[in-house]
Design an enzyme around this catalytic site. Structure first.
Site, mmCIF file in Angstrom:
data_model
loop_
_atom_site.group_PDB
_atom_site.id
_atom_site.type_symbol
_atom_site.label_atom_id
_atom_site.label_comp_id
_atom_site.label_asym_id
_atom_site.label_seq_id
_atom_site.Cartn_x
_atom_site.Cartn_y
_atom_site.Cartn_z
ATOM 1 N N HIS A 158 -2.211 -22.970 -9.258
ATOM 2 C CA HIS A 158 -1.229 -22.663 -10.303
ATOM 3 C C HIS A 158 -1.239 -21.184 -10.677
ATOM 4 O O HIS A 158 -0.922 -20.826 -11.806
ATOM 5 C CB HIS A 158 -1.482 -23.500 -11.566
ATOM 6 C CG HIS A 158 -1.713 -24.952 -11.297
ATOM 7 N ND1 HIS A 158 -0.710 -25.887 -11.268
ATOM 8 C CD2 HIS A 158 -2.860 -25.628 -10.981
ATOM 9 C CE1 HIS A 158 -1.216 -27.067 -10.992
ATOM 10 N NE2 HIS A 158 -2.520 -26.955 -10.790
ATOM 11 N N SER A 279 10.145 5.136 -4.866
ATOM 12 C CA SER A 279 11.378 4.838 -5.596
ATOM 13 C C SER A 279 12.218 6.103 -5.632
ATOM 14 O O SER A 279 11.687 7.206 -5.761
ATOM 15 C CB SER A 279 11.038 4.396 -7.016
ATOM 16 O OG SER A 279 12.140 4.609 -7.858
ATOM 17 N N LYS A 285 6.120 5.355 -8.301
ATOM 18 C CA LYS A 285 6.167 4.065 -7.630
ATOM 19 C C LYS A 285 5.723 4.121 -6.172
ATOM 20 O O LYS A 285 6.008 5.051 -5.448
ATOM 21 C CB LYS A 285 7.603 3.500 -7.662
ATOM 22 C CG LYS A 285 8.073 3.060 -9.021
ATOM 23 C CD LYS A 285 7.341 1.832 -9.552
ATOM 24 C CE LYS A 285 7.794 0.559 -8.861
ATOM 25 N NZ LYS A 285 9.195 0.242 -9.186
ATOM 26 N N GLU A 292 7.956 -7.533 0.810
ATOM 27 C CA GLU A 292 9.127 -8.039 0.067
ATOM 28 C C GLU A 292 10.247 -8.449 1.021
ATOM 29 O O GLU A 292 10.876 -9.493 0.867
ATOM 30 C CB GLU A 292 9.654 -6.971 -0.895
ATOM 31 C CG GLU A 292 8.771 -6.736 -2.104
ATOM 32 C CD GLU A 292 9.287 -5.553 -2.917
ATOM 33 O OE1 GLU A 292 9.999 -5.792 -3.883
ATOM 34 O OE2 GLU A 292 8.990 -4.395 -2.557
#
Ligand code: ARG
Length: 472
Positions: A158, A279, A285, A292
């Site tokens: 979980h 970024s 970043k 992804e």
């Protein structure tokens, strides 16, 4: 608007231009060209051997087809959408090379058995390519796992810290999943072993074709057993797509963990610069774009499977033009999976593991609560009761803000008289790992054994794939 004369004597009017554009498939099915040429060569040779066409004609056909193979390899073949699909384009190019005798190639053959054959030949190579990609990824997983036999992190359920595990054990879990993906593809290869060629449009041919000969020439185990099945069924591409989709889902889960682990919240890993991007707006970043995208692309592959399932589900036997829609999803899934496997292997091979951060997270004493309950079980307490008792101890620790391991024997006995020692004696990170010592568990020796098995398995798979390449 009539654009060109439809082929065949049946027609007096040409096809509408919009229809021509709508139905053309050569812009994608040309990926089958190599297989189509091989199939045609085998077919022409068979036609001569059985006396259906003269040997001289077959020789000219084969020479022309081989010349087209060279053109294809050298990127010299041009594709004309006016000729609809890969099959008709190649026949037209053959006519340019050998003249009117080209008209004899399509004897005893339909595009229906032709395309079914091409597709199986394509799938055979695509399954091999996927297995190679999986083999490389699994090799990387074993090597990275071997480096981290003693790196400990929390295992999660979980997404809550559950019990400590070795990073090697964690990554070997994916090794197992990708191993079954490879086994599925290997098993799939055994089900595409019979040749559809010679099934004709649906019922075969009145000409004396030797289906065993073409099957053998194309590396099949024999001719397929039912001509209608051969041209109508698409469970072969469906099975391939299912295997790809499952593998893509496994990749996506691994990718998701890398994304999580690379976040400041986890800070378990750092992705290599070569596998990250910045970024355009925020200078601080470093984004895990590769995992992804792998996670995102799994959606395409799942979609490819659903597309073909949907195309096939309502079709009466045998061939229907809907089946032309089988190819793009297959090509897309094969290409997408191959790319995902390649970049994931690279991303895993180059990421940095922050072992201290992982150990720190694994040192949360609450991860040892199950072990405390199992101490009571060893003293004869039913597990359900032990679970209840330890739940109360955990609640006490949370409420009083005390470390579970600081509870002495007496403190424990206030909760249950059967505790055999102090929590400090009963609980430790190393103990938790080492006491789980059955097959498939976290003890160092067990994980080391699993690494050995994994290494043997990947070496054997690599040898088999290399043997396969020599055979072909
Ligand atoms: N391009 C077609 C396909 O991919 C080839 C078979 C065409 N057969 C036919 N009867 N129109 O399905």
């Amino acid at each position: 608007m009539a654009a060109r004369k439809a082929w065949g004597g049946r027609f007096t009017q040409g096809t509408d231009e919009a229809v021509e554009r709508f139905s053309a498939s050569v812009h994608f099915d040309r990926a089958l060209a190599r297989y189509d040429l091989r199939g045609s060569i085998a077919h022409a040779q068979m036609l001569a051997k059985t006396g259906v066409i003269p040997s001289e004609d077959a020789a000219r056909l084969v020479a022309g087809l081989e010349a087209l193979e060279v053109d294809l390899d050298e990127g010299r073949l041009e594709w004309d959408p006016a000729h609809e699909d890969v099959h008709m384009n190649l026949e037209m190019r053959l006519r340019e090379k050998v003249g009117e005798v080209a008209g004899k190639l399509h004897t005893g053959r339909s595009r229906n058995d032709q395309v079914a054959t091409d597709l199986l030949l394509y799938l055979r190579d695509a399954a091999r390519a996927a297995r190679l990609g999986l083999a490389t990824l699994r090799e990387v997983l074993v090597e990275r796992a071997a480096e981290h036999l003693d790196t400990v992190l929390p295992g999660y359920t979980h997404l809550q810290r559950a019990q400590p595990v070795r990073l090697a054990h964690h990554w070997l879990a994916f090794f197992e999943m990708f191993g079954r993906d490879a086994a599925r593809l290997r098993d799939f290869e055994t089900r595409i072993a019979l040749s559809p060629l010679g099934s004709g449009a649906l019922a075969g041919s009145t000409l004396p074709l030797d289906r065993a000969q073409t099957a053998n020439a194309l590396g099949f185990g024999g001719p397929s057993r039912n001509s209608m099945d051969s041209v109508a069924s698409r469970d072969a591409p469906l099975e391939f797509l299912s295997a790809c989709a499952i593998a893509a889902v496994h990749l996506s889960r691994l990718a998701e963990e890398l994304v999580l682990w690379a976040s400041s919240e986890f800070d378990f890993i750092e992705m290599a610069d070569a596998y990250s991007t910045g970024s355009s707006l925020m200078p601080q970043k470093k984004n895990p774009d590769v995992p992804e995208l792998v996670r995102g692309k799994s959606g395409r592959v799942i979609g490819d499977l659903v597309t073909l399932l949907t195309v096939a589900k309502g079709l009466p036997l045998t061939y229907n033009r809907d089946l032309q829609e089988d190819k793009e999803p297959v090509f897309d899934a094969a290409d997408t999976l191959a790319q995902c496997l390649e970049v994931m292997a690279g991303a895993l091979a180059t990421l940095t593991v922050r072992s201290e951060r992982m150990r720190e997270a694994a040192s949360d004493p609450m991860l040892l609560a199950t072990d405390l309950a199992e101490d009571l079980v060893r003293e004869g307490v039913p597990f359900r009761e032990a679970h209840e008792v330890v739940g109360k101890i955990v609640a006490h620790c949370v409420a009083e803000d005390v470390d579970l391991r600081d509870l002495g024997r007496d403190a424990l006995r206030d909760f249950h008289p059967a505790f055999s020692a102090s929590a400090g004696e009963l609980l430790s990170l190393e103990g938790a790992l080492e006491r789980r010592n059955a097959v498939g568990q976290t003890a160092r020796g067990r994980v080391a054994e699993a690494l050995d098995t994994a290494r043997r398995e990947t070496a054997a798979e690599r040898r088999e794939l290399e043997r396969g390449r020599e055979v072909r």
